[in-house]
Design a protein around this motif. Structure first.
Motif, short mmCIF file in Angstrom:
data_model
loop_
_atom_site.label_atom_id
_atom_site.label_comp_id
_atom_site.label_asym_id
_atom_site.label_seq_id
_atom_site.Cartn_x
_atom_site.Cartn_y
_atom_site.Cartn_z
N TYR A 311 0.82 -1.21 0.00
CA TYR A 311 0.00 0.00 0.00
C TYR A 311 0.85 1.26 0.00
O TYR A 311 0.47 2.28 -0.58
N ALA A 312 2.01 1.20 0.64
CA ALA A 312 2.92 2.36 0.61
C ALA A 312 3.39 2.63 -0.81
O ALA A 312 3.48 3.79 -1.23
N GLU A 313 3.69 1.58 -1.56
CA GLU A 313 4.12 1.75 -2.95
C GLU A 313 3.01 2.33 -3.81
O GLU A 313 3.24 3.18 -4.67
N ARG A 314 1.79 1.85 -3.59
CA ARG A 314 0.66 2.38 -4.35
C ARG A 314 0.42 3.85 -4.01
O ARG A 314 0.15 4.66 -4.90
N ALA A 315 0.49 4.17 -2.74
CA ALA A 315 0.28 5.57 -2.34
C ALA A 315 1.30 6.47 -3.00
O ALA A 315 0.97 7.55 -3.52
N GLU A 316 2.57 6.05 -2.98
CA GLU A 316 3.62 6.87 -3.57
C GLU A 316 3.43 7.01 -5.08
O GLU A 316 3.62 8.10 -5.64
N LYS A 317 3.03 5.93 -5.74
CA LYS A 317 2.83 5.96 -7.18
C LYS A 317 1.70 6.91 -7.57
O LYS A 317 1.83 7.71 -8.49
N ILE A 318 0.60 6.83 -6.84
CA ILE A 318 -0.55 7.70 -7.15
C ILE A 318 -0.22 9.15 -6.83
O ILE A 318 -0.52 10.06 -7.61
N TYR A 319 0.43 9.36 -5.67
CA TYR A 319 0.76 10.73 -5.28
C TYR A 319 1.71 11.37 -6.27
O TYR A 319 1.55 12.55 -6.64
N THR A 320 2.73 10.63 -6.69
CA THR A 320 3.70 11.17 -7.64
C THR A 320 3.02 11.62 -8.92
O THR A 320 3.29 12.70 -9.45
N TRP A 321 2.10 10.80 -9.43
CA TRP A 321 1.35 11.17 -10.63
C TRP A 321 0.52 12.43 -10.36
O TRP A 321 0.49 13.35 -11.18
N MET A 322 -0.13 12.47 -9.22
CA MET A 322 -1.00 13.59 -8.91
C MET A 322 -0.20 14.88 -8.77
O MET A 322 -0.63 15.94 -9.25
N TYR A 323 0.94 14.82 -8.12
CA TYR A 323 1.75 16.02 -7.96
C TYR A 323 2.27 16.51 -9.31
O TYR A 323 2.27 17.72 -9.60
N GLN A 324 2.69 15.60 -10.17
CA GLN A 324 3.21 15.98 -11.48
C GLN A 324 2.15 16.66 -12.35
O GLN A 324 2.45 17.60 -13.08
N THR A 325 0.92 16.19 -12.26
CA THR A 325 -0.11 16.62 -13.21
C THR A 325 -1.11 17.63 -12.66
O THR A 325 -1.58 18.50 -13.40
N MET A 326 -1.45 17.52 -11.41
CA MET A 326 -2.54 18.33 -10.86
C MET A 326 -2.06 19.64 -10.22
O MET A 326 -2.86 20.54 -10.04
N VAL A 327 -0.79 19.73 -9.88
CA VAL A 327 -0.25 20.99 -9.36
C VAL A 327 0.25 21.78 -10.56
O VAL A 327 1.33 21.54 -11.07
N ILE A 328 -0.54 22.70 -11.02
CA ILE A 328 -0.22 23.40 -12.27
C ILE A 328 0.71 24.59 -12.06
O ILE A 328 1.26 25.12 -13.01
N ASP A 329 0.87 25.03 -10.82
CA ASP A 329 1.89 26.02 -10.49
C ASP A 329 2.56 25.57 -9.20
O ASP A 329 2.04 25.79 -8.10
N LYS A 330 3.71 24.94 -9.34
CA LYS A 330 4.37 24.33 -8.19
C LYS A 330 5.06 25.35 -7.30
O LYS A 330 5.53 25.01 -6.21
N ASN A 331 5.13 26.59 -7.75
CA ASN A 331 5.71 27.64 -6.92
C ASN A 331 4.74 28.16 -5.87
O ASN A 331 5.15 28.61 -4.80
N ILE A 332 3.44 28.10 -6.19
CA ILE A 332 2.45 28.64 -5.27
C ILE A 332 1.44 27.60 -4.80
O ILE A 332 0.61 27.88 -3.93
N GLY A 333 1.46 26.40 -5.39
CA GLY A 333 0.55 25.35 -4.96
C GLY A 333 -0.82 25.38 -5.60
O GLY A 333 -1.77 24.82 -5.05
N LYS A 334 -0.95 26.00 -6.76
CA LYS A 334 -2.25 26.06 -7.44
C LYS A 334 -2.56 24.74 -8.12
O LYS A 334 -1.70 24.16 -8.80
N LEU A 335 -3.80 24.27 -7.97
CA LEU A 335 -4.23 22.99 -8.54
C LEU A 335 -5.17 23.20 -9.71
O LEU A 335 -5.84 24.23 -9.83
N THR A 336 -5.24 22.19 -10.56
CA THR A 336 -6.34 22.08 -11.52
C THR A 336 -7.31 21.06 -10.98
O THR A 336 -6.96 20.24 -10.11
#
Length: 794
Positions: A311-336
């Motif tokens: 489950y730790a591996e799955r959590a990391e895999k999903i989170y990594t994808w989400m951070y790469q794609t859903m944080v559209i401005d990584k300087n300020i933390g803005k999401l899509t």
């Protein structure tokens, strides 16, 4: 700071709420973050010993001096009430190694903390908790305070309402809440409100993951392993069917991600179009990270290394994808919000995305100790709170949802996840938002039932329907903030307040009854600054997409009161892109045209007119009718309020403008609908006819068609008389002489109700058809009694 010191002998976690005793001096100025001494303050510390025995140390301080201390031998779960000197301290746990103090009492045993939470929770349960007719168990929840004969809270929103019981249990350990949770789980499993009789037929990943997290959390709080089993089963079903395994996939170009919808077949495949569309969003992936992280931690604590690692591996895999794609401005933390297969990226700004993402990042930090997750959680949460508050910088925006839409549950997700995080000193700075919104929620409860509406700066009016998750937000804020009305926090004078309904003659547009008029809630354009209320009208064609003169009404309706009959000055505060107009009618008087002629750009202006009012209550209706010949009408009109001013003349008895022709469904043409009369199924007394329509999908899309005759062509006001079982947002297709539009039935409230609309009728015979249509979110049940046509006298 790492969340845990893995090699240390002593595992330590401290959290303290600033809690006053009765003799404490009043605090003036500033906030009360975790760890700050004020009045009586309790801290709890766990020291791990061998086996299952641990030591619990509780310290009570006043004015930075220790006034009481005691030590207790406890098991892994230290939850309970402990007597420490002259105090009683209630300690709760989140998992086995995180401790917080949820309230402290003096020697009398009277709680000095969470009084408001218990009070508002009781009010909420009194309105929404429903006794299950099948087994007498209190379990499910009414969708609104006006659903006593009907609709319950829907699938995904019900999970967030259920979480309110988790909140209450976490902070009180009261077994009553566990009884309610057990009752609702039974109804969840027997398909009471699920798709096709079972949750296994629900294709929406986020729907299921809300419940997965809710049940896993119940297990963590209560120790009931059966909830863990169910929560894990739900997660596994979603992950194995919805995790995108393709190396090259659409949406973001980044492999992976949990799909919003998945294939229900016995041999599921990855599909980008199920039911017309698919997407990848924060709601799904954030929930997946939360569930996987919690499962990893639970199995680690239980000694199951293999499952914990999985489950730790799955959590990391999903989170990594989400951070790469859903944080559209990584300087300020803005999401899509999502990437849609047909529409592409959609940057909708909804509060629940920020709560979910921050909660997921925090869980990753708790499990791994990697500080990058901590920093990402802070950045995203900060962007959410600073962009989703109004001008005072603390009060949460009105995010809508009072109409029954998804927005009803958005902000409670942000509140709950922020509440979990502020227990950690790393997030103490966010407590100011929790306390300020708890203050606003408590202060602006409705007097009649204690409920909170979506607009936190004013009390909801009696008769206004409040969905269950909207009201639950105010309760959750109490649980997680430790708010007390006996404390002066320092922000009180800075928080936004608006005039009460009718105060100084002002009636805010945001509190008026409305249909198909959009307000500047989160995600809708740039509101004009300087409104007297929290928001203002924006777009007067919401929900009426058909461009034809028979569109549904787009109106605001105000109920105003005056002490004596007379001619009164009426001022309308407005802002528009250019010259505009609306029509107005007072009570049953003549229609008049209001011309809004702009004199300057980007400023609020006043339109002054006069209205003939009778003593007592009057109705002022202002509406937009598209394509009216000779009238300039733009769908965009920012209306802030109307103000009834001084009496400027005597009341003039008006000549009636209309007669009413009533057409009963008894005599109408009916197809594929079920008609009920006295004593029949779902019959409701009080209609004008001998019977009425109850069900609209009997063997196919049903309809009722009326034949209406008028002497001259023109625009006519009409209405349908109807009754609902509880769902107050029912769609139907309206067809006048072959021209289609959409009509929505709202604000029914389990009484016979009139829904008004306008339409062009020709001289002679006209056909008016109302049809059931799945494409417009129709509810199959709508008790329809009659059609009324207002016919001009001259």
């Amino acid at each position: 700071m790492k969340r845990f010191l893995k090699i240390a002998i002593v595992l330590f976690f401290v959290f303290s709420f600033a809690t006053p005793v009765k003799a404490a001096p009043e605090k003036t100025g500033g906030f009360t973050p975790a760890g700050e001494a004020y009045g009586a303050q309790a801290t709890a510390q766990i020291i791990k010993q061998k086996g299952n025995t641990n030591t619990l140390n509780i310290t009570v301080t006043m004015n930075n001096s220790v006034v009481a201390f005691d030590s207790f031998d406890v098991s892994n779960n230290a939850a309970g009430e402990y007597e420490v000197g002259a105090f009683k301290v209630y300690v709760s746990t989140y998992g086995n190694d995180k401790i917080d103090v949820t309230y402290i009492t003096d020697v009398t045993g009277i709680p000095l903390f969470y009084d408001t939470a218990k009070e508002m929770m009781a009010d909420w349960l009194n309105v929404y908790l429903k006794q299950d007719s099948a087994n007498g168990t209190y379990s499910t929840y009414y969708w609104s305070d006006r659903s006593n004969n009907g609709e319950e809270t829907g699938f995904w929103q019900a999970a967030n309402v259920y979480e309110l019981l988790n909140d209450a249990y976490e902070h009180t350990q009261d077994p009553m809440y566990k009884v309610y949770m057990d009752g609702y789980r039974a109804r969840f499993l027997d398909g009471h409100f699920s798709w096709s009789g079972t949750w296994l037929r629900n294709e929406y990943s986020d729907d299921l993951l809300w419940w997965s997290n809710a049940f896993i959390r119940t297990s963590m709080l209560t120790g009931d392993v059966s909830y863990l089993t169910l929560g894990e089963e739900i997660f596994e079903r979603v992950y194995t069917r919805a995790w995108d395994t393709r190396e090259t996939c659409p949406y973001t170009g980044v492999p992976g991600g949990v799909l919003w919808k998945f294939d229900l077949s016995d041999n599921p495949v990855i599909k980008d179009n199920i039911g017309g569309t698919n997407e990848k969003n924060v709601a799904t992936n954030g929930n997946a990270v939360l569930a996987a992280s919690r499962l990893a931690r639970i199995y680690k604590e239980n000694g199951d290394v293999a499952k914990s690692q999985l489950y730790a591996e799955r959590a990391e895999k999903i989170y990594t994808w989400m951070y790469q794609t859903m944080v559209i401005d990584k300087n300020i933390g803005k999401l899509t919000d999502n990437y849609n297969i047909t529409a592409g990226r959609r940057d909708w700004q909804f509060s629940y995305n920020y709560g979910l993402f921050a909660g997921a990042a925090y869980e990753m930090w708790v499990n791994t100790g990697d500080v990058k997750y901590l920093e990402q959680a802070k950045l995203v949460l900060n962007y959410g709170w600073t962009t989703l508050t109004i001008s005072d910088g603390l009060t949460f925006k009105d995010e809508g949802g009072m109409d029954g839409s998804d927005g009803a549950s958005f902000r409670i997700v942000l509140a709950r996840n922020t509440g979990h995080l502020v227990k950690d000193p790393e997030f103490a700075g966010f407590m100011k938002y929790m306390q300020a919104n708890a203050y606003q929620s408590y202060k602006n409860r409705r007097a009649s039932d204690g409920l909170v509406g979506s607009n936190l700066v004013t009390k909801p009016l009696d008769g206004v329907r409040i969905p269950s998750p909207i009201a639950a937000f105010g309760v959750a804020m109490q649980w997680y903030s430790g708010f007390s009305p006996n404390i002066t926090y320092g922000f009180e004078g800075t928080l936004r307040e608006v005039p009460a309904w009718g105060e100084n003659g002002i009636y805010l547009a945001e509190l008026a009854k409305r249909a198909n008029v959009n307000f500047s809630f989160v995600g809708w354009g740039a509101p004009a600054a300087g409104s007297a209320g929290m928001t203002h009208s924006v777009f007067w064609d919401e929900g009426g997409s058909d461009n034809n003169p028979n569109g549904t009404s787009r109106y605001l309706e105000f109920e105003v009161k005056v002490p004596e009959a007379g001619l009164y000055q009426l001022d309308l505060r407005w802002f528009t892109r250019g010259n505009n107009s609306r029509r107005m009618k007072v009570n049953d008087g003549a229609m008049v045209v209001l011309n809004f002629n702009r004199t300057a750009e980007n400023v609020w202006e006043n339109l002054t007119t006069s209205v003939n009012l009778k003593a007592g209550t009057n109705t002022i209706k202002i509406w937009n009718h598209r394509n009216e010949a000779g009238v300039t009408q733009d769908n965009w009109l920012f209306l802030d309020y109307i103000k009834v001013g001084a009496k400027i003349g005597e009341y003039v008895e008006e000549t009636p403008q209309y007669t009413e022709d009533v057409y009963l469904v008894d005599n109408a043409t009916r197809s594929n609908v079920e008609y009920s009369q006295a004593g029949g199924f779902e019959y409701r007394p009080g209609g004008l006819g001998s019977g009425h329509i109850v069900y609209w999908d009997k063997g196919g899309n049903g309809y009722v068609e009326f034949t209406v005759t008028v002497e001259k062509a023109g625009l006519y006001e009409m209405s349908f008389g109807w009754f609902t079982r509880g769902n107050d947002n029912i769609g139907r297709r309206l067809t006048i002489n072959g021209v289609n539009s959409t009509l929505r039935f709202t604000d029914g409230g389990n009484v016979w109700t009139e829904t008004f609309f306008e339409g062009e009728l020709k001289a002679g015979t006209n056909t008016i058809r109302l049809s059931y249509d799945r494409s417009i979110d129709s509810e199959t049940w709508l008790l329809l009694d009659h059609l009324t046509v207002k016919v001009p006298i001259n």
